[in-house]
Design a protein around this motif. Sequence first.
Motif, PDB file in Angstrom:
ATOM      1  N   ASP A   1      -6.292   4.834  -0.025  1.00 24.06           N
ATOM      2  CA  ASP A   1      -7.941   3.984  -0.911  1.00 24.06           C
ATOM      3  C   ASP A   1      -8.237   3.532   0.051  1.00 24.06           C
ATOM      4  N   PRO A   2      -9.968   3.582   0.062  1.00 26.48           N
ATOM      5  CA  PRO A   2     -10.257   2.829   1.219  1.00 26.48           C
ATOM      6  C   PRO A   2     -10.697   1.225   0.813  1.00 26.48           C
ATOM      7  N   ALA A   3     -10.596   0.551  -0.323  1.00 22.34           N
ATOM      8  CA  ALA A   3     -10.174  -0.765  -0.421  1.00 22.34           C
ATOM      9  C   ALA A   3      -9.258  -1.098  -1.490  1.00 22.34           C
ATOM     10  N   PRO A   4      -8.113  -0.789  -1.489  1.00 16.67           N
ATOM     11  CA  PRO A   4      -7.013  -0.283  -2.666  1.00 16.67           C
ATOM     12  C   PRO A   4      -7.000  -2.369  -3.573  1.00 16.67           C
ATOM     13  N   GLY A   5      -6.943  -3.325  -2.452  1.00 13.17           N
ATOM     14  CA  GLY A   5      -6.811  -4.675  -2.911  1.00 13.17           C
ATOM     15  C   GLY A   5      -5.122  -4.873  -2.850  1.00 13.17           C
ATOM     16  N   SER A   6      -4.581  -5.885  -3.506  1.00 11.93           N
ATOM     17  CA  SER A   6      -3.370  -6.148  -2.791  1.00 11.93           C
ATOM     18  C   SER A   6      -2.138  -4.999  -3.149  1.00 11.93           C
ATOM     19  N   LEU A   7      -1.328  -4.562  -2.314  1.00 13.07           N
ATOM     20  CA  LEU A   7      -0.717  -3.757  -2.801  1.00 13.07           C
ATOM     21  C   LEU A   7       1.092  -4.393  -2.731  1.00 13.07           C
ATOM     22  N   PRO A   8       1.795  -3.511  -3.664  1.00 11.63           N
ATOM     23  CA  PRO A   8       2.555  -4.111  -4.228  1.00 11.63           C
ATOM     24  C   PRO A   8       3.959  -3.960  -2.962  1.00 11.63           C
ATOM     25  N   ASP A   9       4.758  -4.396  -3.168  1.00 14.65           N
ATOM     26  CA  ASP A   9       5.612  -4.187  -2.066  1.00 14.65           C
ATOM     27  C   ASP A   9       6.655  -3.166  -2.336  1.00 14.65           C
ATOM     28  N   GLY A  10       6.513  -2.369  -1.253  1.00 12.50           N
ATOM     29  CA  GLY A  10       7.302  -1.223  -0.447  1.00 12.50           C
ATOM     30  C   GLY A  10       6.076   0.228  -1.373  1.00 12.50           C
ATOM     31  N   ILE A  11       5.010  -0.584  -0.962  1.00 12.68           N
ATOM     32  CA  ILE A  11       3.749   0.743  -0.902  1.00 12.68           C
ATOM     33  C   ILE A  11       2.902   0.707  -0.215  1.00 12.68           C
ATOM     34  N   GLY A  12       2.512   1.614   0.215  1.00 12.40           N
ATOM     35  CA  GLY A  12       1.818   1.339   2.201  1.00 12.40           C
ATOM     36  C   GLY A  12       0.777   2.539   1.614  1.00 12.40           C
ATOM     37  N   ASN A  13      -0.664   2.118   2.809  1.00  9.03           N
ATOM     38  CA  ASN A  13      -2.207   2.478   1.853  1.00  9.03           C
ATOM     39  C   ASN A  13      -2.274   3.420   3.113  1.00  9.03           C
ATOM     40  N   VAL A  14      -2.098   4.590   3.205  1.00  8.26           N
ATOM     41  CA  VAL A  14      -2.258   6.193   4.291  1.00  8.26           C
ATOM     42  C   VAL A  14      -3.422   6.672   4.085  1.00  8.26           C
ATOM     43  N   ALA A  15      -3.974   7.158   5.911  1.00  8.96           N
ATOM     44  CA  ALA A  15      -4.875   8.130   5.563  1.00  8.96           C
ATOM     45  C   ALA A  15      -4.728   8.675   4.661  1.00  8.96           C
ATOM     46  N   PHE A  16      -5.421  10.096   3.691  1.00 10.57           N
ATOM     47  CA  PHE A  16      -6.125  10.996   3.444  1.00 10.57           C
ATOM     48  C   PHE A  16      -5.406  12.259   3.764  1.00 10.57           C
ATOM     49  N   ASP A  17      -5.622  12.513   4.937  1.00 11.83           N
ATOM     50  CA  ASP A  17      -4.380  13.031   5.161  1.00 11.83           C
ATOM     51  C   ASP A  17      -3.027  13.453   5.828  1.00 11.83           C
ATOM     52  N   VAL A  18      -2.854  12.077   5.939  1.00  8.51           N
ATOM     53  CA  VAL A  18      -1.337  11.462   6.015  1.00  8.51           C
ATOM     54  C   VAL A  18      -0.746  11.812   4.895  1.00  8.51           C
ATOM     55  N   LEU A  19      -0.744  11.091   4.060  1.00  4.43           N
ATOM     56  CA  LEU A  19      -0.597  11.015   2.219  1.00  4.43           C
ATOM     57  C   LEU A  19       0.021  12.338   1.841  1.00  4.43           C
ATOM     58  N   LEU A  20      -1.614  13.528   1.461  1.00  2.75           N
ATOM     59  CA  LEU A  20      -1.409  15.049   2.139  1.00  2.75           C
ATOM     60  C   LEU A  20       0.065  15.278   2.548  1.00  2.75           C
ATOM     61  N   GLY A  21       0.131  14.856   3.743  1.00  3.17           N
ATOM     62  CA  GLY A  21       1.509  15.798   3.729  1.00  3.17           C
ATOM     63  C   GLY A  21       2.684  15.216   4.591  1.00  3.17           C
ATOM     64  N   MET A  22       2.851  14.038   3.371  1.00  2.37           N
ATOM     65  CA  MET A  22       3.996  13.201   3.316  1.00  2.37           C
ATOM     66  C   MET A  22       4.455  13.660   1.614  1.00  2.37           C
ATOM     67  N   ALA A  23       3.751  14.115   0.828  1.00  2.00           N
ATOM     68  CA  ALA A  23       3.504  13.316  -0.068  1.00  2.00           C
ATOM     69  C   ALA A  23       4.317  14.700  -1.116  1.00  2.00           C
ATOM     70  N   ASP A  24       5.761  14.671  -1.847  1.00  2.00           N
ATOM     71  CA  ASP A  24       6.154  15.539  -2.487  1.00  2.00           C
ATOM     72  C   ASP A  24       4.920  16.374  -4.157  1.00  2.00           C
ATOM     73  N   PHE A  25       4.608  14.954  -4.652  1.00  2.00           N
ATOM     74  CA  PHE A  25       3.446  15.139  -6.021  1.00  2.00           C
ATOM     75  C   PHE A  25       2.558  14.250  -5.517  1.00  2.00           C
ATOM     76  N   VAL A  26       1.354  14.978  -4.971  1.00  2.00           N
ATOM     77  CA  VAL A  26      -0.255  14.751  -5.049  1.00  2.00           C
ATOM     78  C   VAL A  26      -0.947  14.387  -6.218  1.00  2.00           C
ATOM     79  N   VAL A  27      -0.878  13.118  -6.444  1.00  2.00           N
ATOM     80  CA  VAL A  27      -2.011  12.943  -7.980  1.00  2.00           C
ATOM     81  C   VAL A  27      -3.504  12.289  -7.575  1.00  2.00           C
TER      82      VAL A  27
END
Length: 340
Positions: free
Chosen positions: A178-204
């Motif tokens: 997300d380009p402007a995610p606000g504060s993130l809960p513990d344990g959650i990382g904000n990554v680039a779109f392409d990076v997320l696609l390669g990491m995730a087992d479920f993409v929502v």
Amino acid sequence: MLRIFLTHTPDSLPLLFPPNARAKLQEQCELVINPTGKVLAGAELARAAAGCDLVIADRQTPVDRAFFDAAPDVLAVMRCAVDISTIDVDAATANGVLVTRSIPTFATSVSELALGFMIDGARGISHSVAAYRSGKLPALGMGQQLAGKTLGICGFGVIGRQLATLGQALGMTVVITDPAPGSLPDGIGNVAFDVLLGMADFVVCLAPSIPETAGMFNARAFAAMKSDAMFINLARGELVDEDALIQALDAGQIACAAMDVGSAHDQRPPSRLATRNDVIATPHIGGQTPQASEGQAMHVASQVLKIAKNEIPDNAVNADAATRLHARISSSNPNSRSTT
């Protein structure tokens, strides 16, 4: 007394503007229910709403320039939803008509549907049910558990945050983009779109529908996903290149997909995807729970009652341009100023 036109058809009215909300309005307002039994638009909608001060629009009703040009007495058009893409806001502004939207009371409802999609996709529940109902014995296949898997959420708004909480509670690793995610809960990382696609087992997909996100899930995006990943769309159909999704499924680039939205009528999944064995489809029911539906309708009722008190309601989209309502407020009390 304000006169209000509800655009909903008989089928959609009890679902999208339930009795409690209508009763709340009828305490102080006169309600006019769409008498035609069909979705109205343009000048036809204006004729049906003649003599009404406010129009409460459902998700199927386009409120376009032809309507605004033919409805000189309407003070406000109110969407019982967050999405106002069906309303020509520029035309409303040009005609001095207020546009309002509701609040996202559907976050829990939609995030729970996402969870249901993930469990179904991981365990093949729909396949077993369909086989049994057709008189066949389902094949015994190896499913997957969600714990230990990576959930990738594209768009970290109210639904994304709720879904992230559910995912973490199940032992999933959660990443978001997300380009402007606000504060993130513990344990959650904000990554680039392409990076997320390669990491995730479920993409929502929960991104907003804006020009920059149109077609963001295209051939390149699906090619970047894991071959055993599941793609889920709970946002809007225009965010997905459906031809590219079909090609990705055919080629085995991803394992399966689930969708509650798409390019068909009423933002539903098209049959060419919904009928596939590797797709789980529902007919745009993400917010269809009593809590979500009534919550939005009651919020719209509260907006109407503010207008009845000669106030500008919250969640107004073009308050400064609402000259018709401002004129009404001024005429009711020349010494007062509009309340925003």
